[in-house]
Design a protein around this motif. Structure first.
Motif, PDB file in Angstrom:
ATOM      1  N   GLY A 139     -12.203 110.189  92.116  1.00  0.00           N
ATOM      2  CA  GLY A 139     -12.737 111.191  93.026  1.00  0.00           C
ATOM      3  C   GLY A 139     -12.682 110.835  94.499  1.00  0.00           C
ATOM      4  N   ARG A 140     -11.759 109.978  94.914  1.00  0.00           N
ATOM      5  CA  ARG A 140     -11.621 109.664  96.333  1.00  0.00           C
ATOM      6  C   ARG A 140     -10.389 110.349  96.878  1.00  0.00           C
ATOM      7  NH1 ARG A 140     -11.522 103.470  96.028  1.00  0.00           N
ATOM      8  NH2 ARG A 140     -10.429 103.769  97.969  1.00  0.00           N
ATOM      9  N   SER A 141     -10.483 110.786  98.125  1.00  0.00           N
ATOM     10  CA  SER A 141      -9.344 111.446  98.744  1.00  0.00           C
ATOM     11  C   SER A 141      -8.250 110.428  99.049  1.00  0.00           C
ATOM     12  CB  SER A 141      -9.762 112.153 100.024  1.00  0.00           C
ATOM     13  OG  SER A 141     -10.020 111.206 101.040  1.00  0.00           O
ATOM     14  N   LEU A 142      -7.066 110.942  99.281  1.00  0.00           N
ATOM     15  CA  LEU A 142      -5.934 110.079  99.602  1.00  0.00           C
ATOM     16  C   LEU A 142      -6.184 109.328 100.911  1.00  0.00           C
ATOM     17  CD1 LEU A 142      -3.285 109.399  98.250  1.00  0.00           C
ATOM     18  CD2 LEU A 142      -2.183 111.109  99.665  1.00  0.00           C
ATOM     19  N   ALA A 143      -6.839 109.973 101.857  1.00  0.00           N
ATOM     20  CA  ALA A 143      -7.144 109.324 103.137  1.00  0.00           C
ATOM     21  C   ALA A 143      -8.090 108.141 102.938  1.00  0.00           C
ATOM     22  CB  ALA A 143      -7.755 110.334 104.109  1.00  0.00           C
ATOM     23  N   GLN A 144      -9.087 108.292 102.090  1.00  0.00           N
ATOM     24  CA  GLN A 144     -10.019 107.197 101.808  1.00  0.00           C
ATOM     25  C   GLN A 144      -9.308 106.040 101.116  1.00  0.00           C
ATOM     26  OE1 GLN A 144     -12.781 109.481  99.476  1.00  0.00           O
ATOM     27  NE2 GLN A 144     -14.283 109.576 101.140  1.00  0.00           N
ATOM     28  N   ILE A 145      -8.459 106.372 100.170  1.00  0.00           N
ATOM     29  CA  ILE A 145      -7.717 105.336  99.454  1.00  0.00           C
ATOM     30  C   ILE A 145      -6.796 104.598 100.416  1.00  0.00           C
ATOM     31  CG2 ILE A 145      -5.963 104.947  97.689  1.00  0.00           C
ATOM     32  CD1 ILE A 145      -7.206 107.303  96.135  1.00  0.00           C
ATOM     33  N   ALA A 146      -6.103 105.339 101.281  1.00  0.00           N
ATOM     34  CA  ALA A 146      -5.171 104.734 102.238  1.00  0.00           C
ATOM     35  C   ALA A 146      -5.905 103.816 103.209  1.00  0.00           C
ATOM     36  CB  ALA A 146      -4.409 105.811 102.997  1.00  0.00           C
ATOM     37  N   LEU A 147      -7.106 104.190 103.628  1.00  0.00           N
ATOM     38  CA  LEU A 147      -7.875 103.359 104.552  1.00  0.00           C
ATOM     39  C   LEU A 147      -8.240 102.022 103.910  1.00  0.00           C
ATOM     40  CD1 LEU A 147      -9.371 103.148 107.292  1.00  0.00           C
ATOM     41  CD2 LEU A 147     -11.364 104.080 106.116  1.00  0.00           C
ATOM     42  N   ALA A 148      -8.767 102.069 102.694  1.00  0.00           N
ATOM     43  CA  ALA A 148      -9.142 100.833 101.995  1.00  0.00           C
ATOM     44  C   ALA A 148      -7.905  99.979 101.701  1.00  0.00           C
ATOM     45  CB  ALA A 148      -9.875 101.172 100.705  1.00  0.00           C
ATOM     46  N   LEU A 149      -6.838 100.633 101.317  1.00  0.00           N
ATOM     47  CA  LEU A 149      -5.608  99.925 100.989  1.00  0.00           C
ATOM     48  C   LEU A 149      -4.988  99.289 102.230  1.00  0.00           C
ATOM     49  CD1 LEU A 149      -3.595  99.246  98.781  1.00  0.00           C
ATOM     50  CD2 LEU A 149      -2.507 101.447  99.185  1.00  0.00           C
ATOM     51  N   SER A 150      -5.063  99.966 103.361  1.00  0.00           N
ATOM     52  CA  SER A 150      -4.470  99.450 104.598  1.00  0.00           C
ATOM     53  C   SER A 150      -5.083  98.124 105.015  1.00  0.00           C
ATOM     54  CB  SER A 150      -4.623 100.463 105.724  1.00  0.00           C
ATOM     55  OG  SER A 150      -3.720 101.511 105.533  1.00  0.00           O
ATOM     56  N   ARG A 151      -6.384  98.003 104.846  1.00  0.00           N
ATOM     57  CA  ARG A 151      -7.045  96.738 105.196  1.00  0.00           C
ATOM     58  C   ARG A 151      -6.455  95.580 104.399  1.00  0.00           C
ATOM     59  NH1 ARG A 151     -12.683  98.537 104.087  1.00  0.00           N
ATOM     60  NH2 ARG A 151     -12.401 100.606 104.904  1.00  0.00           N
ATOM     61  N   TYR A 152      -6.250  95.815 103.121  1.00  0.00           N
ATOM     62  CA  TYR A 152      -5.676  94.773 102.279  1.00  0.00           C
ATOM     63  C   TYR A 152      -4.232  94.492 102.663  1.00  0.00           C
ATOM     64  CZ  TYR A 152      -3.980  92.259  98.223  1.00  0.00           C
ATOM     65  OH  TYR A 152      -3.402  91.325  97.411  1.00  0.00           O
ATOM     66  N   LEU A 153      -3.457  95.540 102.911  1.00  0.00           N
ATOM     67  CA  LEU A 153      -2.046  95.371 103.243  1.00  0.00           C
ATOM     68  C   LEU A 153      -1.854  94.618 104.554  1.00  0.00           C
ATOM     69  CD1 LEU A 153      -0.571  98.857 102.257  1.00  0.00           C
ATOM     70  CD2 LEU A 153      -0.557  96.742 100.935  1.00  0.00           C
ATOM     71  N   ILE A 154      -2.694  94.894 105.527  1.00  0.00           N
ATOM     72  CA  ILE A 154      -2.599  94.197 106.818  1.00  0.00           C
ATOM     73  C   ILE A 154      -2.888  92.712 106.638  1.00  0.00           C
ATOM     74  CG2 ILE A 154      -3.691  93.950 109.085  1.00  0.00           C
ATOM     75  CD1 ILE A 154      -3.990  97.054 109.034  1.00  0.00           C
ATOM     76  N   GLY A 155      -3.908  92.390 105.862  1.00  0.00           N
ATOM     77  CA  GLY A 155      -4.221  90.990 105.606  1.00  0.00           C
ATOM     78  C   GLY A 155      -3.117  90.292 104.831  1.00  0.00           C
ATOM     79  N   TRP A 156      -2.581  90.974 103.852  1.00  0.00           N
ATOM     80  CA  TRP A 156      -1.513  90.396 103.045  1.00  0.00           C
ATOM     81  C   TRP A 156      -0.274  90.171 103.898  1.00  0.00           C
ATOM     82  CZ3 TRP A 156       3.280  90.925 100.729  1.00  0.00           C
ATOM     83  CH2 TRP A 156       3.469  90.207  99.554  1.00  0.00           C
ATOM     84  N   ARG A 157       0.037  91.132 104.762  1.00  0.00           N
ATOM     85  CA  ARG A 157       1.188  91.002 105.661  1.00  0.00           C
ATOM     86  C   ARG A 157       0.988  89.835 106.623  1.00  0.00           C
ATOM     87  NH1 ARG A 157       1.746  96.025 108.997  1.00  0.00           N
ATOM     88  NH2 ARG A 157       0.113  95.053 110.207  1.00  0.00           N
ATOM     89  N   GLY A 158      -0.232  89.619 107.085  1.00  0.00           N
ATOM     90  CA  GLY A 158      -0.509  88.502 107.978  1.00  0.00           C
ATOM     91  C   GLY A 158      -0.239  87.160 107.328  1.00  0.00           C
TER      92      GLY A 158
END
Length: 142
Positions: free
Chosen positions: A31-50
């Motif tokens: 029940g989460r919107s795509l925008a909410q999922i993308a926000l949470a996912l982006s934090r992880y992706l940025i850290g992983w990319r770092g």
């Protein structure tokens, strides 16, 4: 370019951990919107990319980006639930009547449909960029 020497790569275990964590952050139900999922996912992706962005195998990183976007398209397909709603949403996003009907009436599951031309057109890479989804791959500056 890198002929004759070893290249820094990402261990298979790290890739498996990455995919496992992305699956945890992107449940297909919940029940989460795509925008909410993308926000949470982006934090992880940025850290992983770092941490892993130094690798010299950009094809792997581009492949992970493609995989993440495909996963998000599958989530959208799952959220739309029924054929009529899927057809209406595809039409609203500018997909032709025949392609929308063919895709909405498909018996295949969300993962298989997520790579279809209809969803790729309805949700191009630029859509996810506008949504704020971070990329694992950053083009090196020369």
């Amino acid at each position: 370019m890198n002929q004759g020497r070893l290249r820094r790569s990402i261990a298979p275990q790290a890739l498996a951990r990455f995919k496992k964590r992305v699956r945890e952050l992107t449940p297909r139900t919940g029940g989460r919107s795509l925008a909410q999922i993308a926000l949470a996912l982006s934090r992880y992706l940025i850290g992983w990319r770092g941490y892993f962005g130094f690798c010299e195998t950009p094809g792997i990183l581009r492949g992970l980006d493609k995989w993440v976007r495909r996963r998000l398209r599958a989530i959208v397909w799952k959220q739309w639930k029924y054929g009529r709603h899927r057809f209406a949403e595809l039409r609203r996003l500018g997909i032709g009547k025949d392609l929308a009907a063919q895709t909405a009436g498909s018996p295949h599951g969300p993962w298989r449909i997520s790579i279809s031309p209809a969803l790729a057109t309805a949700f191009p890479n630029a859509f996810f960029k506008r949504l704020g989804l971070a990329s694992v791959y950053v083009k090196p500056v020369e």
